[in-house]
Write an enzyme that holds these catalytic residues in place. Structure first.
Site, PDB file in Angstrom:
ATOM      1  N   ASP A 250      36.708   3.297  95.924  1.00  0.00           N
ATOM      2  CA  ASP A 250      36.595   3.910  94.607  1.00  0.00           C
ATOM      3  C   ASP A 250      36.144   5.355  94.856  1.00  0.00           C
ATOM      4  O   ASP A 250      35.701   5.714  95.961  1.00  0.00           O
ATOM      5  CB  ASP A 250      35.601   3.152  93.718  1.00  0.00           C
ATOM      6  CG  ASP A 250      35.802   3.505  92.238  1.00  0.00           C
ATOM      7  OD1 ASP A 250      36.525   4.481  91.948  1.00  0.00           O
ATOM      8  OD2 ASP A 250      35.230   2.814  91.373  1.00  0.00           O
TER       9      ASP A 250
HETATM   10  C1  BGC Z   1      36.499   4.605  88.659  1.00  0.00           C
HETATM   11  C2  BGC Z   1      37.827   4.005  89.077  1.00  0.00           C
HETATM   12  C3  BGC Z   1      38.912   5.041  88.939  1.00  0.00           C
HETATM   13  C4  BGC Z   1      38.545   6.251  89.766  1.00  0.00           C
HETATM   14  C5  BGC Z   1      39.585   7.348  89.735  1.00  0.00           C
HETATM   15  C6  BGC Z   1      36.213   5.932  89.323  1.00  0.00           C
HETATM   16  O1  BGC Z   1      35.154   6.576  88.698  1.00  0.00           O
HETATM   17  O2  BGC Z   1      35.469   3.694  88.924  1.00  0.00           O
HETATM   18  O3  BGC Z   1      38.111   2.877  88.307  1.00  0.00           O
HETATM   19  O4  BGC Z   1      40.146   4.501  89.322  1.00  0.00           O
HETATM   20  O5  BGC Z   1      37.319   6.781  89.284  1.00  0.00           O
HETATM   21  O6  BGC Z   1      39.606   7.977  88.510  1.00  0.00           O
END
Ligand code: BGC
Length: 780
Positions: A279
């Protein structure tokens, strides 16, 4: 005279090497075997591939060995680095579960790049219809493809462990069978467009509070049966291109740094063939991540690239591990639209997709209450519409799961479109109030976060007297929103605010005094308390966050154009303290006197202990006899259904599978669909077991009055097994297994039983993710 021939030769060589085609005699992705491409890569190039790139104008400005290329799809969450020498293009990765998340406008460009906001995952799951979810995902996937995106960062499929979880709207259910099946359908639908998906957030990422520094302490059994199970099911029924590891730690190790989780379980046990990405900015140690089998680091930072390269050079990361990670990434790139040079049009068919969104929204709304057949509401009636989100509908949650949609059909518009006469003076009062309140509302510290909700205006008896005189019924919308960076609160969020409660009482008294109906519409992404106020409403429609056509979709159901057929995939408890995780959610901070973190997306070091163990959601309420307000699997229809006899293929289990048949008949007056659920009560010989567990479900087709459908369920050995931690195995106890088929977890219509003559081990595994200290778990 030439003074420095060597310099000249070097310059000539450099010119030749820069102008001649770079690929001469160099293996090219897609043309040469991936193995040869990997062998031709320098260490720097491998690092370049592993460490990705973020949003160009945001946090992604990081030239490592090459300067970043201009952003291809503005607003997409990230990209991978290209290595042109080897024919490796850059892939684009974009959020999220309810629609493509990209910027709707671009610099020096008059075109727009809006995307359809589909109903949130919680609504889709409430349809209990895997074919419907696939249909939505097929449409959604065309937008991914046509906007030049290679991988969609969805589905989100964490367990809705506690109703306050800020991202519950992005997730499906409190139950892994629902979550796993929905996610598989979603993946299959999206990927039918030749683009990829990412199952996220792997794993046990069930809250937002302190999310990047939260240690989730959870038993091996609860992990296997609840928190990993959904992912396991999804991976057995679909092949997502990627999996996203989560922010949190499990039993002391960041998930992105856990070899147990990513290599032993995901890649070896479950045979996952794609690649794992972190993530965004998750974990601490890129070396541990790479060694754990976390193949790609997103969005990547220069320091991570440097650390990784140093670790490769001094042997802390082996060439073998490095090549394995790189190979997985290249295998996916080789099937991406970027690699195939797909000429995307940047013009998806938003009109067509909006109709899919509307249709899907009606399928997942849940009719919670309908006294005296208050609904459907005859078209042409005059209605008084109360509540801010009637006029300012919440289509989906906030954060990366938000969607830049071209428009929103509010409920007042939807009802007017459906032929109701909306009281315009009340509408004007609300619209003015909302506009002013929005203008004065403080902006969230980070644009991404959920803005403070607008308080409901206090209604006066004069206003109400007027309304009752002029209209036939009241519709009251209660709205809630949440998203990344924060969980919800009990006060004024799970429960009604004092103004909401008072307004509802006044509306109810005024309209009921004149024999007129009060209908409540819940425009929410997660569960709210209903018990204290539901007697004030004649009917309650749980509309969830229904996407951009929400107003039309709600009107479709209120008017009876669509007969509601959704059922709850999460329990609505009577009160917050009844929730099994209420005692430990959201955990505690580890440092004394921790200040509120400057960035709520980061949080402080913290831990949470899942001491309710496997007793999550209905598993808890059914086992400990706690009566919820609306149980798991519950939902009404404008018609009724009869359940015929339940027959099993055998009275004894043959070690492989058993099938169950039941006939469901529409016994009412209008066409409708019924969700039929199969639960099993297993004998608790060696282990503590929940009273019931959902093992299968079928939604009928649209049955006309009097029409029947025979439903078939298949149960296999895995469905009978529980995880025995001591043996590190899934085991099936000997004894009597009750099969319970019904309309909800508390409304079992027919039961039958079969026996397992001799207990057996269904699957032998190994200990993984072992808690540092024993967890004192809830037991029956
Ligand atoms: C989130 C993810 C997301 C990623 C990219 C993170 O803050 O937890 O779910 O895909 O950002 O935007």
């Amino acid at each position: 005279m030439i003074k420095c021939p060597l310099l000249i030769i070097a310059l000539i060589m450099l010119t030749v090497s820069c102008t001649s085609p770079p690929h001469k005699n160099v293996p090219q992705l897609g043309k040469s075997p991936v193995k040869e491409v990997v062998a031709a890569m320098t260490r720097e190039e491998k690092v370049q591939l592993i460490v990705g790139m973020g949003r160009f104008n945001n946090n992604g400005i990081r030239a490592f060995f090459f300067p970043p290329a201009p952003e291809k799809v503005p607003g997409a969450a990230g990209r991978t680095n290209a290595i042109p020498r080897l024919g490796i293009p850059s892939m684009v990765l974009a959020d999220g579960p309810a629609g493509v998340h990209i910027n709707p406008k671009r610099e020096n460009d008059n075109n727009t790049y809006y995307a359809t906001s589909f109903p949130v995952a919680t609504l889709l799951a409430s349809s209990w219809d895997t074919l419907l979810v696939k249909k939505v995902a097929v449409a959604f996937g065309t937008e991914v493809h046509e906007y030049g995106i290679d991988i969609l960062l969805a589905p989100g499929m964490n367990i809705q462990r506690n109703p306050l979880g800020g991202r519950n709207f992005e997730y499906y259910s409190e139950d892994p069978v629902i979550a796993g099946n929905m996610a598989a359908s979603f993946v299959n639908g999206i990927q039918s467009n030749n683009v990829g998906t990412s199952l996220k957030h792997f794993a046990a990422n069930n809250q937002e509070f302190n999310r990047m520094q939260l240690n989730t302490q959870v038993s091996e059994r609860a992990l296997r049966e609840i928190y990993l199970k959904g992912f396991e099911i999804a991976l057995s029924k679909s092949q997502p291109w990627t999996v996203m590891s989560s922010y949190n730690l499990i039993n002391g190790t960041y998930t992105s740094e856990s070899r147990d989780l990513l290599t032993t379980v995901l890649k070896k046990e479950w045979r996952f063939k794609g690649f794992v990405m972190t993530d965004w900015s998750a974990g601490k140690d890129v070396v541990a991540q790479t060694n754990a089998g976390n193949d790609m680091i997103m969005p990547g930072a220069t320091a991570q690239s440097n650390d990784l390269l140093a670790a490769i050079n001094d042997g802390r990361v082996s060439e073998q591990q490095l090549d394995e990670n790189v190979t997985r990434i290249l295998n996916i790139i080789a099937k991406s639209p970027a690699f195939n040079n797909y000429k995307y049009a940047d013009k998806p068919d938003l009109k067509k997709d909006a109709q899919v969104s509307r249709m899907a929204a009606t399928e997942g709304m849940v009719l919670l209450k309908n006294n005296d057949a208050s609904l459907p509401l005859t078209s042409g009636k005059k209605v008084s519409l109360f509540g801010n989100t009637t006029y300012d509908l919440i289509t989906g949650g906030t954060g990366s799961g938000d969607v830049n949609k071209p428009y929103i059909i509010s409920l007042n518009q939807g009802l007017a479109n459906a032929g109701y006469m909306v009281d315009t003076s009340l509408q004007a009062t609300y619209q003015k109030y909302i506009q002013e309140a929005k203008a004065n509302r403080p902006k969230p510290k980070i644009a991404f976060l959920t803005p403070k909700p607008i308080a409901e205006m206090t209604l006066t008896s004069t206003l109400l007297d007027n309304e009752v005189k002029n209209t036939d019924a009241a519709i009251v919308t209660i709205g809630r929103n949440a998203g990344e960076g924060g969980d919800r609160n009990v006060t004024d969020d799970f429960t009604l605010t004092a103004t909401e409660a008072q307004n509802l009482t006044m509306i109810s008294n005024a309209f009921h005094a004149q024999g007129k109906k009060v209908i409540v519409v819940l425009n929410i992404g997660g569960v709210v308390e209903v018990e204290s106020w539901r007697n004030k409403a004649d009917a309650i429609l749980l509309a969830w966050q229904p996407g951009l056509e929400g107003g039309n979709a709600i009107a479709d159901v209120l008017s009876g154009k669509v007969n509601p057929s959704g059922k709850l995939a999460i329990t609505f408890p009577s009160k917050y303290s009844d929730i099994p995780s209420a005692r430990n959610f959201p955990g505690k901070e580890l440092l004394k006197d921790s200040k509120t973190p400057g960035n709520p997306l980061m949080g402080n070091p913290a831990e949470v202990t899942y001491d309710e163990g496997i007793y999550v959601g209905y598993r808890y309420y059914s086992t400990f006899n706690i009566k919820p307000a609306y149980e798991f699997g519950y939902g009404l229809s404008y018609t009724t259904f009869n359940y015929g006899n339940l027959t099993l293929s055998d009275t004894g289990f043959n070690g492989k599978s058993i099938t169950a048949h039941i006939t469901v008949t529409n016994s009412g007056k209008v066409a409708g669909k019924e969700i039929t659920q199969l639960y099993i009560s297993a004998p608790a010989k060696t282990l503590n077991k929940p009273a019931i567990e959902l093992k299968a479900f079928v939604k009928t087709k649209l049955l006309n009055p009097g029409e029947s459908q025979q439903l078939l369920f298949s149960i296999n050995a895995g469905d009978l097994a529980s995880y025995d931690t001591g043996m590190a195995s899934w085991i099936v106890d000997a004894g009597n297994y009750m099969v319970k088929v019904g309309a909800s977890s508390a409304n079992i219509k027919k039961t039958a039983s079969f026996t397992v003559a001799k207990g057996f081990v269904a699957q032998k595994l190994q200990h993984v993710l072992v808690p540092k200290a024993p967890i004192n778990e809830l037991k029956k």
